[in-house]
Enzyme design. Sequence first.
Site, mmCIF file in Angstrom:
data_model
loop_
_atom_site.group_PDB
_atom_site.id
_atom_site.type_symbol
_atom_site.label_atom_id
_atom_site.label_comp_id
_atom_site.label_asym_id
_atom_site.label_seq_id
_atom_site.Cartn_x
_atom_site.Cartn_y
_atom_site.Cartn_z
ATOM 1 C CG ASP A 72 -2.030 -0.986 1.107
ATOM 2 O OD1 ASP A 72 -2.098 -1.648 0.049
ATOM 3 O OD2 ASP A 72 -2.827 -1.106 2.060
ATOM 4 C CE1 TYR A 121 -2.256 1.825 -6.945
ATOM 5 C CE2 TYR A 121 -3.098 3.119 -5.097
ATOM 6 C CZ TYR A 121 -3.218 2.672 -6.391
ATOM 7 O OH TYR A 121 -4.291 3.064 -7.149
ATOM 8 C CD GLU A 157 -17.488 5.421 9.258
ATOM 9 O OE1 GLU A 157 -18.534 5.307 9.888
ATOM 10 O OE2 GLU A 157 -17.458 5.475 8.016
ATOM 11 C CE LYS A 198 -9.329 3.906 3.701
ATOM 12 N NZ LYS A 198 -9.033 2.622 3.092
ATOM 13 N NE ARG A 227 -13.897 1.235 -5.226
ATOM 14 C CZ ARG A 227 -12.864 1.852 -4.707
ATOM 15 N NH1 ARG A 227 -13.043 2.678 -3.709
ATOM 16 N NH2 ARG A 227 -11.644 1.626 -5.132
ATOM 17 C CD GLU A 266 -14.220 -1.761 2.836
ATOM 18 O OE1 GLU A 266 -15.098 -0.956 2.435
ATOM 19 O OE2 GLU A 266 -13.117 -1.895 2.291
ATOM 20 C CB CYS A 319 30.914 -26.066 15.562
ATOM 21 S SG CYS A 319 29.539 -27.188 15.339
#
Length: 699
Positions: free
Chosen positions: A37, A40, A116, A118, A139, A176, A413
């Site tokens: 993210d 981006y 609120e 996310k 969406r 969501e 070793c």
Amino acid sequence: MTSEVTDKVRTRYAELVAKINDAQHRYYVDDAPTLSDAAYDELMHELEALELAQPELVSQDSPTQRVGAGDWLGFASVDHAERMLSLDNAFNDDQLAAWAVRVEKDAGAPVRYLCELKIDGLAVNLTYEKGRLTRGATRGDGRTGEDVTANVRRIAGIPHKLAGDNPPDLVEVRGEIYFPAQAFADLNAAQLAAGERTYVNPRNAASGSLRQKDPSITAKRALHLIVHGIGARTGFEPTSQSDAYAQLKSWGLPTSERWRVVDSLDEVKAYITNYAEHRHDLEHDIDGVVVKVDDVAEQVKLGATSRAPRWAIAFKYPPEEVNTKLLGIEVNVGRTGRVTPYAVLEPVFVGGVTVTSATLHNQQEVVRKGVRVGDTVVIRRAGDVIPEVLGPVEALRDGSEVVWQMPATCPSCGTKLAPSKEADVDLRCPNARYCRKQVIERIIYIGGRDGLDVEGMGEKAAIALVEGGVVTNEGDLFTLDEKLLSQSPFFLKKDGTLSTNAGKLLANLEKAKQQQLWRVVTSLSIRHVGPTAARALADHFNALEAVEGPAIASASLEQMSVVEDVGGTIAEAVREWFAEDWHREVVEKWRAAGVRMEQEPVADTGPKPLDGLTVVVTGTLEGHSRDEAGEALTALGAKVAGSVSKKTSFVVVGENAGSKLDKARSLGVPILDEPGFAVLLEQGPEAAKAYADANRETE
Ligand code: IVH
């Protein structure tokens, strides 16, 4: 101001458009992101800055001109009645304040803000006509999404019909879809067991689970919805966002319990700070907080750009998943000889710290993750959890990456590595007695909190003791003296005399000889014997070795099998450990030096009232210190744990309880305040459960 566009800028612009479009395709369509993210966002910012400075550059296919991506998995396309916008981001307080200044200026007066969470999930649009769910869509690009009606109908908690007698003619409900953290872990475990692909994170799992061609698969996945807005509507005119949520809730739609309406930016910031701290106590991932102007008339007045509303902003938390380069894979040797590969990473800031390495657990795990040296890899660091390599970004390979192979010999070793048992996934260095790295690690452990807690015997001192030849192994620790310590420059001052720290180390070792028996047992570094098993063994046998009767060193498998918390694996490990001559020599040396080898028997009074319970105590209690509360509980048979899980029987909360209280709430674990704690101690678990139920907070 428009300056002349140079070729260099034009090339960079085209590059940015192509990169972001590709990243969007992989994110939205493939559910397999190639960019973190943060990476981006960085590209997007650069692109936006370029377009702002030189608007003539803006092209039709620029990602700033649309929302999301528009290539679908074979689901029918469906237009949203009202566009689904995205959100602008604020990454710090200054950006948030700048947004608020603008909002209040445009609104002409101070406004009330709705805060609120996310949710890091997948946006959907549910259309209800005359109260009936007629369509569910992803969406997509904001205008057109995928028709996933059959799938959303199979998600528990999404009503097919709105409750109440007076549904509006039309309402688009936006929300969501997410995958709860625990369910995500369970899903991946099940996928792994079935030989199916695992999901990189809960968001991808949500997306993959919703977009199944067979809705009965969606039905089996633990998907949840939280609604966070409305689109087109007829016959429903809420006057505020909070009003809308109250109405959506009364229709039976899943709204959040966590939104708050506040009067000032300071309160907004307090909300943001609170959830930054409690981010990992929630049942779903969040990547920030969304701040919205509550009043709908003001929302309308403020309007929107082509991409996002001006009346809302997403305050983004620092990313917990980022991409970085895997520079190499090295191996570490632990105190029981286990050899673990770990990733050497190009330093990267993630989850609030700079990460330079991450464990890869064992060679099978390296194969399973499919990472190659030189890969771009996705790193996750969430909360206090150790950083994890999630996997490679295969699309960014250029062919120069190298497949890694576990070394055949111990890096410390040189002894040939071998699994300790045939089916063991872990390779070990069998040279436990002389492998310097193992000896150093064991000495550090003896000095540590689960061992004999010897201040001054940390990593540096342990290295000095072993590398300086002061001790051969842990058997020599309790016969150390000033003369021996002075062999290592680490324990000397510049003038050649012994340092104060050396004196302190000797004094602390002397004190450590009197530590409890269970600490002596853990300090032996017997495989599988941590503090819990060591306590159980100590309290059962009361002696490491005994002239008469059973003791830990001489107990048979049967004698050990009756000890609670000691299973067959532990019993065998204990037997094997004491079968080794040099191990017994260590014990003999410690005994001769005066290390405690016995304890007074712990009185056994039969079953206790709180047997089988696990209790977590958090916050400050007025009547007891934390230790006293813990002792009162253990005396009655309860186990006291440090963290809350589904298995916790009760959480006792005092003043200023923090994340553990939130976790208890989210898991539905009974919560006891101080009077409730007294009920538990005096009247037992049933009365305490009734007390907790009667006092459960109602929101
Ligand atoms: S409101 C017009 N509220 O974040 C406002 N979005 O980065 C549109 N998201 O597309 C969105 N939690 O999928 C809103 N509480 C929340 C949200 C939320 C998560 C997602 C949503 C949106 C994306 C923008």
